[in-house]
Design a protein around this motif. Structure first.
Motif, PDB file in Angstrom:
ATOM      1  N   UNK A   1       7.832  -8.713  -0.592  1.00  0.00           N
ATOM      2  CA  UNK A   1       7.178  -8.021   0.460  1.00  0.00           C
ATOM      3  C   UNK A   1       6.127  -8.944   0.986  1.00  0.00           C
ATOM      4  N   UNK A   2       5.641  -8.536   2.288  1.00  0.00           N
ATOM      5  CA  UNK A   2       4.752  -9.422   3.012  1.00  0.00           C
ATOM      6  C   UNK A   2       3.828  -8.294   4.037  1.00  0.00           C
ATOM      7  N   UNK A   3       2.735  -9.074   4.455  1.00  0.00           N
ATOM      8  CA  UNK A   3       2.068  -8.463   5.514  1.00  0.00           C
ATOM      9  C   UNK A   3       1.667  -9.699   6.436  1.00  0.00           C
ATOM     10  N   UNK A   4       0.864  -9.381   7.235  1.00  0.00           N
ATOM     11  CA  UNK A   4       0.278 -10.573   8.241  1.00  0.00           C
ATOM     12  C   UNK A   4      -1.186 -10.244   8.419  1.00  0.00           C
TER      13      UNK A   4
ATOM     14  N   UNK B   1       8.055  -5.616   5.213  1.00  0.00           N
ATOM     15  CA  UNK B   1       6.383  -5.479   5.982  1.00  0.00           C
ATOM     16  C   UNK B   1       5.786  -4.171   5.250  1.00  0.00           C
ATOM     17  N   UNK B   2       4.548  -4.697   4.624  1.00  0.00           N
ATOM     18  CA  UNK B   2       3.889  -3.626   4.021  1.00  0.00           C
ATOM     19  C   UNK B   2       2.592  -3.243   4.763  1.00  0.00           C
ATOM     20  N   UNK B   3       2.504  -1.993   5.232  1.00  0.00           N
ATOM     21  CA  UNK B   3       1.403  -1.606   6.006  1.00  0.00           C
ATOM     22  C   UNK B   3       0.325  -1.336   5.047  1.00  0.00           C
ATOM     23  N   UNK B   4      -1.026  -1.906   5.746  1.00  0.00           N
ATOM     24  CA  UNK B   4      -2.150  -2.068   5.108  1.00  0.00           C
ATOM     25  C   UNK B   4      -3.140  -1.075   5.478  1.00  0.00           C
TER      26      UNK B   4
END
Ligand SMILES: [Zn+2]
Length: 462
Positions: free
Chosen positions: A122-125, A453-456
């Motif tokens: 999993x990732x975010x930006x 994509x993980x929503x933060x």
């Protein structure tokens, strides 16, 4: 209760607790923690007796397939996330750069399109702001709403067109304050740095790669941190100092926190494990990062900061360049592509040189590389801990097993390692990402594109 997977009999370690328990997983989630969970026929059992079961690590500072210095960093979204999985990192946060004169969301969508088919964990930006304006200020709440509450600004790189000056930094912090966002800074002093770089450039043959360190004394970082802290203090905007490399930086952050300034920071394994003697060797240029590796007393102070709390996070600033790419410097220290591999050795390096050397407990290690990153960057409690309802992201470690670091055995797409030959403990036997086994014994065994994509959430705090 039926489970898809039960992790049996391990010592479950969170930031606050250690206890022997089974971890029951259904689908992507942890659904039970307890003694003697009853597996049904068909449940996968992972025997963790005698092992530590940690929450998957979260590396909040990673650059995969990053265009830089006329090349592109050697770990792409595939090899970089395979390396993450092999090292027990189950979530990473990369960066999306604003193209000059375009909006932030455009950069984010482009970056996501590049990442989505390839990511294995999993990732975010974070959103990189290269040109602050009223339009960008107006876009900030939309980006935060989209699930990206953290924005990075560079206090250097004027020539590259990425620099944020004091006006931009001040305004961004004030705007971030209004929407519960965070401003991350690369803190170095542009003007003075250029004077020093030009000075050593005149004698570049004499100094070689060591000029990289001579031209960036500690005050070039600490002056910039001090200035950014001032803008945070007067605006109330949440500031986060990335890749902090100096002991002076730790002193400044500690004092600011004590005065109630909303500032946080991270340091990286290269600043904890290495010192600037590395630049004197024949392959010294390989170790060039930005900022560069500093002195032993800086490492010592940063370790103390991790123990005492003013440095709450370790992240890697992974930006892999192989030997061919690094060779582009041709003796000119200003032309070295800055960066090194790191995500694969984050957990082992802190396990070995922090926990095993008795600098802190295993619970504290979990806080530094899983729980604090999750809390500060809006991923908690979905990630960063082991609890019913959390994602089943786990790193299972045999505490007796060590490995001699050898880039040839690793998933990273790199033909050297800054830690080559070092003995490290804490590589996971098994890494799970949302219930799926993604790595075993240092090898990626998951599926391409498994990552998501993980929503933060906004307003992260410790
Ligand atoms: Zn970076």
């Amino acid at each position: 209760m039926s489970f898809d997977t039960v992790v049996k009999g391990g010592t479950v370690v969170t930031a606050s607790d250690s206890f022997v328990a089974d971890v029951g997983i259904t689908g992507e989630k942890i659904v039970a923690l307890g003694q003697d969970l009853d597996p049904l026929n068909g449940t996968r059992i992972i025997d963790a007796k005698g092992k530590f079961v940690l929450p998957g690590s979260i590396d909040v500072h990673v650059h995969l397939e990053l265009p830089f210095c006329g090349t592109v960093s050697a770990d792409d979204f595939t090899t970089g996330t395979k390396a993450a999985a092999a090292g027990g990192v189950t979530t990473l946060i990369d960066f999306a750069t604003q193209d000059a004169d375009k909006g932030l969301m455009e950069g984010i969508r482009n970056r996501m399109a590049a990442a989505e088919p390839k990511v294995c964990v999993d990732y975010s930006l974070h959103s990189i702001i290269t040109k602050w304006s009223d339009e960008i200020a107006a876009e900030l709440p939309d980006v935060i709403e989209f699930g990206i509450p953290s924005f990075k600004m560079f206090m250097i790189y004027k020539r590259e067109g990425w620099q944020s000056d004091d006006a931009a930094l001040y305004s961004a912090l004030a705007t971030a304050k209004d929407y519960d966002g965070m401003i991350m800074v690369h803190a170095e002093s542009e003007g003075v740095l250029n004077v020093l770089i030009d000075k050593y450039l005149k004698d570049k043959e004499k100094w070689g790669a060591y000029a990289h360190t001579l031209s960036r004394p500690s005050f070039t970082e600490s002056e910039a941190i001090q200035r950014a802290i001032k803008w945070s203090e007067v605006t109330g905007g949440h500031l986060y100092v990335v890749h902090m490399s100096t002991g002076e930086g730790a002193d400044l952050v500690k004092a600011a926190k004590e005065n109630g300034v909303p500032v946080d920071c991270e340091t990286c394994p290269q600043y904890l494990l290495l010192n600037d003697e590395v630049f004197k060797g024949p392959e010294g240029h390989l170790y060039a990062t930005c900022p560069q590796i500093k002195k032993p007393h800086d490492s010592e102070r940063l370790w103390k900061g991790l123990v005492d709390g003013e440095v709450p996070i370790v992240a890697t600033d992974t930006c892999t360049f192989d030997k061919t790419q690094k060779a582009m410097w041709e003796g000119d220290f200003t032309r070295i592509p800055f960066g090194m591999p790191g995500v694969e050795t984050l957990l082992p390096s802190i396990f070995t040189f922090g926990y095993r050397e008795k600098k802190f407990s295993l619970n504290h290690l979990v806080s530094l590389i899983a729980t604090h990153p999750a809390k500060l960057f809006g991923l908690y409690p979905q990630k960063g801990t082991i609890a019913v309802g959390a994602d089943a992201d786990l790193a299972i470690i045999d505490p007796e097993k060590s490995r001699t670091i050898d880039y040839r055995q690793m998933e990273t797409n790199c033909d050297w390692s800054p830690y080559q030959g070092m003995e490290m403990y804490g590589f996971p036997d098994v890494t799970l990402s949302r219930g799926a086994v993604v790595a075993k014994d240092g090898k990626f065994v998951g599926k391409l594109g498994h990552g998501r994509f993980v929503k933060r959430t906004r307003g992260g705090s410790l």
